[in-house]
Design an enzyme around this catalytic site. Sequence first.
Site, PDB file in Angstrom:
ATOM      1  N   GLU A 166       0.650  -0.642   0.079  1.00  0.00           N
ATOM      2  CA  GLU A 166      -0.213  -0.087  -0.108  1.00  0.00           C
ATOM      3  C   GLU A 166       0.614   1.442  -0.075  1.00  0.00           C
ATOM      4  OE1 GLU A 166      -3.519   1.969   2.304  1.00  0.00           O
ATOM      5  OE2 GLU A 166      -2.609   0.322   3.536  1.00  0.00           O
ATOM      6  N   ASP A 196       8.059   5.412  -7.810  1.00  0.00           N
ATOM      7  CA  ASP A 196       6.565   6.139  -7.557  1.00  0.00           C
ATOM      8  C   ASP A 196       6.488   6.851  -8.814  1.00  0.00           C
ATOM      9  OD1 ASP A 196       4.012   6.047  -6.267  1.00  0.00           O
ATOM     10  OD2 ASP A 196       4.385   7.705  -5.716  1.00  0.00           O
ATOM     11  N   ARG A 205      11.562   8.309 -15.928  1.00  0.00           N
ATOM     12  CA  ARG A 205      12.539   6.856 -15.242  1.00  0.00           C
ATOM     13  C   ARG A 205      13.774   6.642 -16.270  1.00  0.00           C
ATOM     14  NH1 ARG A 205       6.794   5.146 -16.354  1.00  0.00           N
ATOM     15  NH2 ARG A 205       4.951   5.621 -14.803  1.00  0.00           N
TER      16      ARG A 205
END
Length: 203
Positions: A46, A75, A183
């Site tokens: 989570e 993230d 990224r």
Amino acid sequence: MMFDKLVIATGNFGKYKEFDEIIKSSSKDFADEIIFAPEISKLTVEETGKSYSENAMLKARTWAKQSGLPCLADDSGLEVEALDGAPGLYSSRIVMGKDCDKVSWLLSNLKGIENRKARFAASVALCVPDEYILICEGFCYGKIAEAPEGSNGFGYDPVFIPEGYEKTFAKLNPDIKNSISHRTNAFRKISNLLLRQKEHTHS
């Protein structure tokens, strides 16, 4: 080779595939085998962090502990200037549903707004069990298109046009996207840090 095996800690196959391509094109000696996390465990993490970096570290650490292998996690989010940086940290969950639903949310919120400036931001974390964790940030600047174009990639790729190009991420050749993406920029920093550590260790 820096790692025999490297786990990409995500349940998103599109993200895994992108990292696989980024790693192989950016650093041929980074990992011998690149593993999609769900192939070894059904673990879910989570995202409770208050920043991209916190979430990336949380995923990398949790998966490294679970697998006993080096893990790479990220993230990321899309930050739109006219929306005060939204959807940002909540890019993947700003609305429930498919990627096209998130794109629709974005375009409807930008309807009639001339300022289309935006950037993709990513934090990439590498965790090697019981040794270290590294984290780096990367960005890709551009603007939001008036309508979706292209079928490559995932997420907001169909509406993000990077600086210096006229096509969206989803319409660009994936090799081009993977040479300039947020990224990629973050991963290259990680790779360079490891290389410098390795050189320092052997000097």
